[in-house]
Write a protein that holds these residues in place. Structure first.
Motif, mmCIF file in Angstrom:
data_model
loop_
_atom_site.group_PDB
_atom_site.id
_atom_site.type_symbol
_atom_site.label_atom_id
_atom_site.label_comp_id
_atom_site.label_asym_id
_atom_site.label_seq_id
_atom_site.Cartn_x
_atom_site.Cartn_y
_atom_site.Cartn_z
ATOM 1 N N LEU A 299 -12.023 13.714 -10.352
ATOM 2 C CA LEU A 299 -11.396 12.976 -11.462
ATOM 3 C C LEU A 299 -11.225 11.517 -11.047
ATOM 4 N N GLU A 300 -11.144 10.654 -12.053
ATOM 5 C CA GLU A 300 -10.971 9.230 -11.759
ATOM 6 C C GLU A 300 -9.497 8.857 -11.903
ATOM 7 N N CYS A 301 -8.974 8.130 -10.928
ATOM 8 C CA CYS A 301 -7.580 7.683 -11.031
ATOM 9 C C CYS A 301 -7.563 6.350 -11.754
ATOM 10 N N LYS A 302 -6.890 6.322 -12.938
ATOM 11 C CA LYS A 302 -6.908 5.119 -13.773
ATOM 12 C C LYS A 302 -5.702 4.215 -13.544
ATOM 13 N N GLY A 303 -4.882 4.560 -12.568
ATOM 14 C CA GLY A 303 -3.746 3.678 -12.289
ATOM 15 C C GLY A 303 -2.561 4.444 -11.755
ATOM 16 N N ILE A 304 -1.717 3.676 -11.069
ATOM 17 C CA ILE A 304 -0.494 4.236 -10.494
ATOM 18 C C ILE A 304 0.656 3.369 -10.981
ATOM 19 N N GLU A 305 1.739 4.016 -11.390
ATOM 20 C CA GLU A 305 2.858 3.259 -11.972
ATOM 21 C C GLU A 305 4.192 3.821 -11.485
ATOM 22 N N LEU A 306 5.118 2.927 -11.240
ATOM 23 C CA LEU A 306 6.470 3.336 -10.868
ATOM 24 C C LEU A 306 7.292 3.428 -12.149
ATOM 25 N N VAL A 307 7.901 4.586 -12.382
ATOM 26 C CA VAL A 307 8.769 4.735 -13.569
ATOM 27 C C VAL A 307 10.185 4.946 -13.038
ATOM 28 N N GLU A 308 10.898 3.827 -12.904
ATOM 29 C CA GLU A 308 12.183 3.882 -12.209
ATOM 30 C C GLU A 308 13.189 4.781 -12.912
ATOM 31 N N GLU A 309 13.198 4.710 -14.252
ATOM 32 C CA GLU A 309 14.188 5.493 -15.001
ATOM 33 C C GLU A 309 14.037 6.993 -14.733
ATOM 34 N N GLN A 310 12.791 7.433 -14.503
ATOM 35 C CA GLN A 310 12.555 8.867 -14.267
ATOM 36 C C GLN A 310 12.490 9.204 -12.777
ATOM 37 N N LYS A 311 12.668 8.167 -11.937
ATOM 38 C CA LYS A 311 12.661 8.366 -10.477
ATOM 39 C C LYS A 311 11.346 8.998 -9.987
ATOM 40 N N VAL A 312 10.240 8.456 -10.522
ATOM 41 C CA VAL A 312 8.916 8.944 -10.120
ATOM 42 C C VAL A 312 7.912 7.806 -10.000
ATOM 43 N N LYS A 313 6.888 8.101 -9.210
ATOM 44 C CA LYS A 313 5.693 7.263 -9.189
ATOM 45 C C LYS A 313 4.580 8.165 -9.712
ATOM 46 N N VAL A 314 3.810 7.670 -10.686
ATOM 47 C CA VAL A 314 2.824 8.545 -11.331
ATOM 48 C C VAL A 314 1.419 7.984 -11.206
ATOM 49 N N ALA A 315 0.461 8.899 -11.115
ATOM 50 C CA ALA A 315 -0.965 8.527 -11.147
ATOM 51 C C ALA A 315 -1.581 9.236 -12.342
ATOM 52 N N PHE A 316 -2.421 8.508 -13.090
ATOM 53 C CA PHE A 316 -3.066 9.078 -14.278
ATOM 54 C C PHE A 316 -4.529 9.347 -14.008
ATOM 55 N N LEU A 317 -4.957 10.537 -14.366
ATOM 56 C CA LEU A 317 -6.365 10.897 -14.194
ATOM 57 C C LEU A 317 -6.861 11.510 -15.499
ATOM 58 N N PRO A 318 -7.590 10.742 -16.299
ATOM 59 C CA PRO A 318 -8.049 11.262 -17.583
ATOM 60 C C PRO A 318 -8.983 12.459 -17.432
ATOM 61 N N VAL A 319 -8.834 13.389 -18.375
ATOM 62 C CA VAL A 319 -9.740 14.538 -18.496
ATOM 63 C C VAL A 319 -10.039 14.660 -19.986
ATOM 64 N N GLY A 320 -11.216 14.239 -20.400
ATOM 65 C CA GLY A 320 -11.523 14.235 -21.838
ATOM 66 C C GLY A 320 -10.509 13.399 -22.593
ATOM 67 N N GLU A 321 -9.922 13.981 -23.652
ATOM 68 C CA GLU A 321 -8.941 13.237 -24.460
ATOM 69 C C GLU A 321 -7.536 13.325 -23.887
ATOM 70 N N SER A 322 -7.402 14.058 -22.791
ATOM 71 C CA SER A 322 -6.070 14.262 -22.225
ATOM 72 C C SER A 322 -6.028 13.691 -20.806
ATOM 73 N N LYS A 323 -4.949 13.964 -20.101
ATOM 74 C CA LYS A 323 -4.814 13.413 -18.744
ATOM 75 C C LYS A 323 -4.069 14.392 -17.853
ATOM 76 N N ILE A 324 -4.312 14.252 -16.588
ATOM 77 C CA ILE A 324 -3.433 14.856 -15.581
ATOM 78 C C ILE A 324 -2.532 13.725 -15.115
ATOM 79 N N GLU A 325 -1.223 13.991 -15.047
ATOM 80 C CA GLU A 325 -0.262 13.003 -14.546
ATOM 81 C C GLU A 325 0.324 13.567 -13.256
#
Ligand code: CMX
Length: 132
Positions: free
Chosen positions: A28-54
């Protein structure tokens, strides 16, 4: 009406290690990494068709993902359904007796409006609804 599965959230102990599997081995391709402070997480997005793995890495052991990983060691954390009007959807779900974690939407990764339903009223599956 849900439009589609926006993403599947997977809690991981560490993004670097998880990317070795999802990106380098599964391809899978990693399309970016983002810090979401309010949720206390760092997330990476990997698109799969019209959806994504987070992929979700905790930034605080006391946050929702930190506690989940501590208890279960990681795994599928939530399903996210895309909606057109999140406020309207929350109102409908409440009227139908679904327990809401968030009565009002918050902002999640990518600037999406998100809200969670309580797993105790959704068969043990944490469900997020999101509007982009
Ligand atoms: N899926 C299913 N059940 C879950 C769960 C999950 N992801 N996380 C916790 N639970 C269950 C636990 O197993 C536990 O069940 P039992 O009582 O049967 O043991 C119960 O919920 C309570 O667990 P806890 O560890 O004590 O956690 P809290 O009650 O403090 O919080 C929850 C649980 C779901 C209310 C909290 O995790 C929450 O508010 N989640 C929504 C926000 C979130 O998950 N953010 C991270 C993702 C953000 C993003 O995608 O941007």
């Amino acid at each position: 009406m849900f439009e589609k599965i926006d993403h599947v959230g997977i809690a991981v102990a560490g993004l670097d290690e998880a990317l070795k599997l999802f990106r380098d081995q599964l391809g899978l391709e990693c399309k970016g990494i983002e810090l979401v402070e309010e949720q206390k997480v760092k997330v990476a997005f990997l698109p799969v068709g019209e959806s994504k793995i987070e992929l979700l890495e905790a930034t605080d052991p006391e946050g929702p993902v930190g506690k989940f990983v501590e208890k279960k060691g990681g795994g599928v954390h939530h399903l996210s359904f895309r909606v057109k009007n999140i406020e309207e959807k929350l109102k409908q779900l409440k009227e139908k007796g679904v327990a809401l974690i968030d009565e009002k939407p918050r902002y999640g990764a990518g600037g999406a409006k998100i809200a969670f339903l309580h797993p105790k009223s959704t068969g043990g599956v944490l469900i997020e609804i999101c509007e982009r």
